[in-house]
Design an enzyme around this catalytic site. Structure first.
Site, mmCIF file in Angstrom:
data_model
loop_
_atom_site.group_PDB
_atom_site.id
_atom_site.type_symbol
_atom_site.label_atom_id
_atom_site.label_comp_id
_atom_site.label_asym_id
_atom_site.label_seq_id
_atom_site.Cartn_x
_atom_site.Cartn_y
_atom_site.Cartn_z
ATOM 1 N N LYS A 1 33.843 63.358 60.410
ATOM 2 C CA LYS A 1 32.747 62.719 61.157
ATOM 3 C C LYS A 1 31.966 63.743 61.978
ATOM 4 C CE LYS A 1 35.174 59.632 63.387
ATOM 5 N NZ LYS A 1 36.495 59.831 62.794
ATOM 6 N N GLU B 1 35.515 63.021 74.216
ATOM 7 C CA GLU B 1 35.748 64.274 73.495
ATOM 8 C C GLU B 1 36.833 65.104 74.182
ATOM 9 O OE1 GLU B 1 33.821 66.241 70.894
ATOM 10 O OE2 GLU B 1 33.654 64.177 70.222
ATOM 11 N N ARG B 2 37.578 65.848 73.362
ATOM 12 C CA ARG B 2 38.471 66.844 73.937
ATOM 13 C C ARG B 2 37.619 68.010 74.426
ATOM 14 N NH1 ARG B 2 40.614 65.174 69.157
ATOM 15 N NH2 ARG B 2 42.608 64.096 69.242
#
Length: 453
Positions: A153, A179-180
């Site tokens: 993705k 998000e990381r």
């Protein structure tokens, strides 16, 4: 005017005001020697108490602390000065390049009226063969990118950013929700390396941050996008990775506020929260916002209520397939499950519609025959079926494509293919004109001419 914290639970506080209560969604600020913590009011409990969600870490916060009213909701910077910059959900910069901006806008704006929206339908070419042919984007439309973890993705989103700037000369706004930190840093480095960062804005509500921050990240990105659509009259590509994390953040806030959960534990206001965001993504005759939203599918269950709530707003659905990724077919888009409202002969034209239909029919027939091939082998098929299988396998490989943003990893030069060339290539394979060429020649190429060299 100040209030006093009288109760707190995780990232939610009850705050007492002796005089006038703050309005809902007003920002309150707690200031200490160590830090400045923002709260957003979400509920008025009585004539003196409000319940507010913290937009930051709650360490060190205790009863009796004073908060200051701002009389304003979240305001974020907008305009040309924001290009090439990275922001948090509150509009603060996190790239250590300063935070002096001329214009600010509230993140709470009404959606465009019907009369202000553009009524025309145009194809937004991506230069990616399988998308432009089988699930074309609408300029100013909404695209869902569905798939589990590890099917590509984020790589697809990065390629869209590259294409929107190089092909359409527009602006890209990236909203990273949940998000990381490592992923955000890698994405920023790749944007710099590919030379598209100067026309891109990045907004992050990171995985480790409070749900109030993650929940507001897409609204901040959308507000910045609306400025370029309405004031600069540009075509904006708004990428959201991942819209499911927005739903999860809303679920966490709902639980903390004490609401009774709905189906599968989701918040009772799920549909309304999604609609408030999606309905603001629209186009005018002068500018457009085309949105691509990655949607995490929990346990690969497409009927999950959180996932299903996003479906209703989408014009195009791109389904990423784990089985295609396992076969090395990239982008790993399922050609049979992916679809677009735009794929209509009255919109895309008779030739495009006919070729797309024939490609899908051939791939569907190949899928039906796969069990027979596995059990009995190709030799047991009729001559006609063998032809379908060989041409379908060539179509699958022809619809693969190397990406610009992965050049450094794969060693393959990125390709961008005009829609007319994709249609012509597929037509040659379907008609049998390319039967004499080995199927391996069609893998990871651009136009059909590259297979026939």
């Amino acid at each position: 005017m100040t209030g006093m914290i009288v109760a707190l639970n995780s990232t939610v506080c009850d705050i007492y005001f002796e005089e006038e209560l703050p309005s809902v969604f007003e920002i309150l600020i707690l200031e200490t020697e160590e830090k400045e913590l923002y709260f957003e009011t979400r509920k008025q409990l009585d004539e003196h108490l409000v319940r507010a969600v913290a937009l930051g870490y709650m360490q060190g916060v205790k009863k009796g602390m004073q908060v200051r009213r701002t009389f304003e909701p979240i305001n974020v910077p907008v305009g040309e000065e924001t290009l090439g910059r990275i922001f948090n959900a509150l509009g603060g910069t996190i790239d250590a390049k300063g935070d002096a901006f001329s214009h600010y806008e509230s993140v709470f704006e009404p959606s465009l009226g019907v009369s202000a929206q553009s009524g025309t339908v145009n194809i937004y070419e991506t230069g990616i063969k399988i998308i432009d042919l089988l699930a074309p984007f609408i300029q100013g439309g909404k695209v869902g990118l569905f798939g589990g973890a590890g099917v590509g993705k984020t790589v697809l989103l990065m390629e869209f950013i590259f294409k929107s700037i190089t092909l359409h000369h527009g602006v890209s706004v990236f909203a990273g929700i949940g998000e990381r930190i490592r992923e955000g840093h890698e994405l920023y480095a790749q944007m710099l390396e590919s030379g598209v960062m100067e026309k891109t804005i990045m907004v992050f509500g990171q995985m480790n941050e409070a749900p109030g921050i993650r929940y507001r990240a897409p609204l901040t990105a959308l507000t910045m996008s609306e400025y370029f659509r309405d004031k600069e009259h540009k075509d904006v590509l708004l990428l959201v990775d991942n819209i499911y994390r927005f739903i999860q953040a809303g679920q966490e806030i709902s639980t903390l506020l004490g609401r009774i959960p709905s189906r599968v534990g989701y918040q009772p206001t799920l549909s309304n929260e999604i609609a408030e965001l999606e309905e603001r993504i629209a186009s005018t005759p002068e500018g457009s916002i085309t949105s691509v939203q990655a949607v995490y599918v929990p346990a690969d269950d497409i009927t999950d209520p959180g996932v299903a709530s996003v479906f209703a707003h989408l014009d195009t659905s791109i389904i990423l397939s784990r089985s295609y990724a396992a076969k090395g077919l990239y982008p790993s888009i399922d050609p049979l499950e992916s679809h677009s409202k735009l794929l209509d002969p009255l919109i895309v034209g008779d030739e495009h519609y006919r070729v797309a239909k024939e490609v899908k029919e051939m791939l569907a027939k190949y899928k039906e025959l796969q069990d027979i091939i596995t059990m009995l082998g190709m030799q047991q098929l009729s001559h006609e079926d063998r032809l379908i299988v060989t041409r379908a396998r060539k179509l699958e490989k022809f619809l693969t494509q190397p990406f610009f943003v992965t050049e450094s990893f794969t060693g393959r030069k990125g390709k961008s293919v005009p829609l007319s060339d994709t249609i012509a290539g597929c037509e040659k394979i379907i008609s049998g004109e390319m039967d004499a060429i080995d199927e391996s020649r069609f893998y990871m190429i651009g136009t059909i001419d590259e297979a026939d060299l």
